[in-house]
Design an enzyme around this catalytic site. Structure first.
Site, short mmCIF file in Angstrom:
data_model
loop_
_atom_site.label_atom_id
_atom_site.label_comp_id
_atom_site.label_asym_id
_atom_site.label_seq_id
_atom_site.Cartn_x
_atom_site.Cartn_y
_atom_site.Cartn_z
N SER A 303 0.80 -1.23 0.00
CA SER A 303 0.00 0.00 0.00
C SER A 303 0.83 1.27 0.00
O SER A 303 0.32 2.35 -0.32
CB SER A 303 -0.94 0.01 1.22
OG SER A 303 -0.21 -0.16 2.42
N ASP A 606 -3.47 8.02 8.01
CA ASP A 606 -4.54 7.21 8.61
C ASP A 606 -4.06 6.27 9.71
O ASP A 606 -4.75 5.33 10.08
CB ASP A 606 -5.23 6.38 7.52
CG ASP A 606 -4.25 5.48 6.77
OD1 ASP A 606 -3.07 5.40 7.16
OD2 ASP A 606 -4.66 4.85 5.78
N HIS A 609 -0.36 4.84 6.90
CA HIS A 609 0.23 5.39 5.69
C HIS A 609 0.55 6.88 5.88
O HIS A 609 -0.12 7.57 6.64
CB HIS A 609 -0.72 5.19 4.50
CG HIS A 609 -1.18 3.78 4.36
ND1 HIS A 609 -2.40 3.34 4.84
CD2 HIS A 609 -0.57 2.70 3.83
CE1 HIS A 609 -2.53 2.06 4.60
NE2 HIS A 609 -1.43 1.63 4.00
#
Length: 644
Positions: A303, A606, A609
């Site tokens: 991610s 968040d 990240h």
């Protein structure tokens, strides 16, 4: 100043003295620098509004806090000016020394002429918002300006458009972006304009340059056209100077072309176009070996570099993801861009589309195989039950191999789709292969093992990483850009959503034992990359120390304009915990995992990240090569370093 450029003015040159700028010269200065350049503002999505558009449409003045903090080389701006006027008459072109004065608002009033009514450069780009600065103490730059290669012209009067086309010889306003780029930068503010001449001896052409520039000052042209062997060319490049390879110096003949020359204390920089000039091929090869023109990027990861893979395969990310830059969810676990996006920008390539995204996707300049939650290790029951992605690195490699095979098949079949939307077959061996993966492997081990067992699992994880690199090598990959993993012990997630048993923290409040595991992983990865350099002949492998950049940012958060190092922006905690973008009804009231008021002040987006602002801060240090183990900048990462 008002909008005089839109007024209908005669296109004939002024009859004033030769020291005065003509009407056409003044018109083109304003239009070119006002139309093809604009302020670089945070959050403004392309196409950017040009400075001229802001003046003529009377848009509100932007403020210091909206500026992106970028720099644009003056040499590149000058190069764009001459590129646009490549078909124009010499009578409308301003010499380089005057351009520099134009940028600095140093043109004397007598040169502007009576009744001068065009916006000056400082009217378009006020110095309090766009000051001149220096990059590496040598390169002249202007802050917070962006090049616009396809500017809007809808606000211009028709006679202005016609006049511009007549003077430039161009039929459209779109720039070929690559052609308008300056491949080498000016090292000082002194420019010469020289005239090259041709003579013939026994039917063969010889080119010469007189020993005096148009500014009337003596200059030693032997330095410009001195014999350069490979070592000399390489040294000149390393010093930041361009080299015009080798040409014969004589002093007779007819005019054949012009040379623009910039001088510094220890080097010269040239921009030359002479038909038929003879080149020393050894020096040319030396310079070409230093410059990388990557036609594509292929990325593998999780991610941290996902640009829509997981979103396309499983579920679309919810707002406010993407709001800062894209204005909508873009498949990125971020309010804006991830580090991979900044890498693509630095190389002049478009943002990478996710391989799994089939909606209107163009893979002409590469593909992104990363998906959120991916691991290096193949997914087993333990990893899958931990909530990680089934699309592990070995699956990503299989997807790449299929992508390459199908691309070659479609090109062989003369497919129109392949020509417009897929890489050229030869691009696979010339592309940059980026890898940013491993963080989830450490997450998975920490969720299911003791810390001691997690440390013991690292060699097995990296063995599988080595296999992946070798598979790419067998597919023709030759340039690798490999990120290590970040300080996982500093992720707010662990303190909010998944508190660890051990709470021993370091000076920044990070979990010291978790960071120790990340550091051990990185040390072994660096050793592995060194071994792969010896095994994989003809490759360049750059190991990038992302950990150091991220931990430095966390340690110096307030110094760089961020809040608390372990704060995060998007989500909700307290009596009811929600991930970013989620909603729930609690006691009859809707609770939202919403964004904070200013994501640019927070390092973590968040809890897991990094924010757009933090990614940009880290990326600025990634691309300059300072985090590379061999000290090679991104733009030169196709070649081996003398440090390796």
């Amino acid at each position: 100043m008002g909008p005089p450029v839109n007024a209908a003015t005669p296109s004939t040159a002024s009859s004033a003295g030769e020291d005065m700028l003509t009407n056409d010269q003044r018109f083109l200065l304003t239009v070119i620098f006002g139309l093809y350049f604009g302020p670089h503002l945070q959050g403004e999505r392309p196409p950017h509004k040009s400075a001229l558009q802001r003046v003529l449409e009377r848009l509100p003045r932007y403020t210091q806090d909206r500026l992106a903090g970028s720099k644009l080389m003056v040499a590149q701006m000058i190069h764009v000016y001459y590129y646009i006027l490549r078909k124009a008459s010499q009578s409308v072109i301003v010499a380089p020394p005057l351009l520099l004065k134009f940028f600095r608002d140093a043109l004397p009033p007598r040169m502007l002429g009576p009744g001068f009514n065009y916006p000056l450069f400082i009217d378009l780009f006020p110095t309090d918002l766009h000051p001149c600065s220096r990059v590496e103490e040598r390169f002249m730059a202007i802050d917070n300006i962006v090049l616009i290669d396809n500017p809007s012209t809808s606000y211009l009067r028709e006679e202005v458009v016609v006049r511009f086309k007549n003077l430039t010889g161009l039929q459209e306003f779109v720039l070929e972006k690559d052609a308008a780029k300056l491949p080498i930068y000016v090292t000082d503010e002194v420019f010469y304009q020289l005239i090259a001449r041709e003579e013939r001896s026994e039917g063969q052409p010889h080119f010469s340059v007189p020993r005096c520039g148009s500014h009337g000052r003596q200059c030693n042209i032997s330095m410009a056209f001195s014999p350069l062997d490979t070592t000399g060319a390489t040294a000149a490049w390393s010093a930041g100077a361009g080299v015009v390879w080798n040409a014969e110096v004589e002093l007779a003949g007819s005019i054949t072309g012009r040379v623009t020359l910039a001088e510094s204390e220890d080097s010269y920089l040239f921009n030359v176009s002479l038909p038929g000039i003879r080149i020393d091929q050894s020096a040319r090869r030396a310079l070409q070996s230093r410059a990388c023109e990557f036609p594509a990027i292929y990325n593998f990861g999780d991610s941290n570099s996902d640009t829509g893979g997981k979103s396309a395969a499983f579920h679309r990310l919810l707002p406010p993801n993407g709001d800062t830059f894209f204005g909508r969810p873009s498949g990125r676990y971020c309010d804006g861009k991830v580090i991979l996006d900044f890498i693509a920008e630095k190389l002049g390539l478009p943002y990478l589309s996710a391989y799994l995204d089939s909606m209107g996707t163009n893979f002409r300049h590469g593909a992104n195989f990363a998906t959120g939650g991916s691991t290096i290790q193949p997914v087993d029951t333990r990893i899958f039950e931990g909530g990680f992605s089934p699309i592990s690195l070995d699956i990503q490699l299989s997807q790449f191999e299929q992508f390459k095979a199908r691309t070659l098949e479609l090109h062989a079949g003369k497919s129109d789709y392949a020509k417009s939307s897929l890489p050229r077959p030869e691009d696979f061996s010339k592309a940059l292969y980026t890898m940013d993966i491993g963080q989830n492997d450490l997450h998975a081990t920490l969720k299911s093992m003791t810390e001691k067992q997690a440390l013991a699992s690292i060699p097995n994880i990296l063995n599988k990483f080595a296999v992946a690199v070798e598979r790419l090598y067998q597919q023709g990959a030759r340039a690798f850009w490999i990120h290590n993993t970040g300080p996982i012990g500093c992720l707010p997630h662990y303190f909010v959503f998944d508190p660890p048993e051990s709470n021993a923290t370091d000076k920044n409040g990070c979990l010291a034992s978790y960071n120790k595991i990340a550091q051990e992983f990185n040390m072994q990865l660096k050793t592995l990359v060194s071994k792969l350099r010896l095994r994989l002949v003809g490759t360049t492998l750059n190991y990038i120390d992302i950990y150091s950049a991220k931990y430095t940012l966390i340690s110096e958060a307030q110094k760089h304009g961020f809040g608390g190092p372990l704060e995060y922006c998007c989500g909700h905690d307290g009596d009811y915990t929600l991930y970013c973008g989620q909603k729930a009804i609690v006691n009859g009231t809707e609770v939202v995992g919403d964004s904070c008021s200013d994501p640019s002040k927070v390092i973590s987006w968040d809890g897991v990240h990094y924010s757009h602002a933090a990614n940009q801060w880290v990326a600025n240090r990634v691309v300059d090569g300072s985090l590379s183990d061999v000290q090679v900048p991104l733009t030169e990462s196709c070649r081996e370093s003398i440090h390796s």
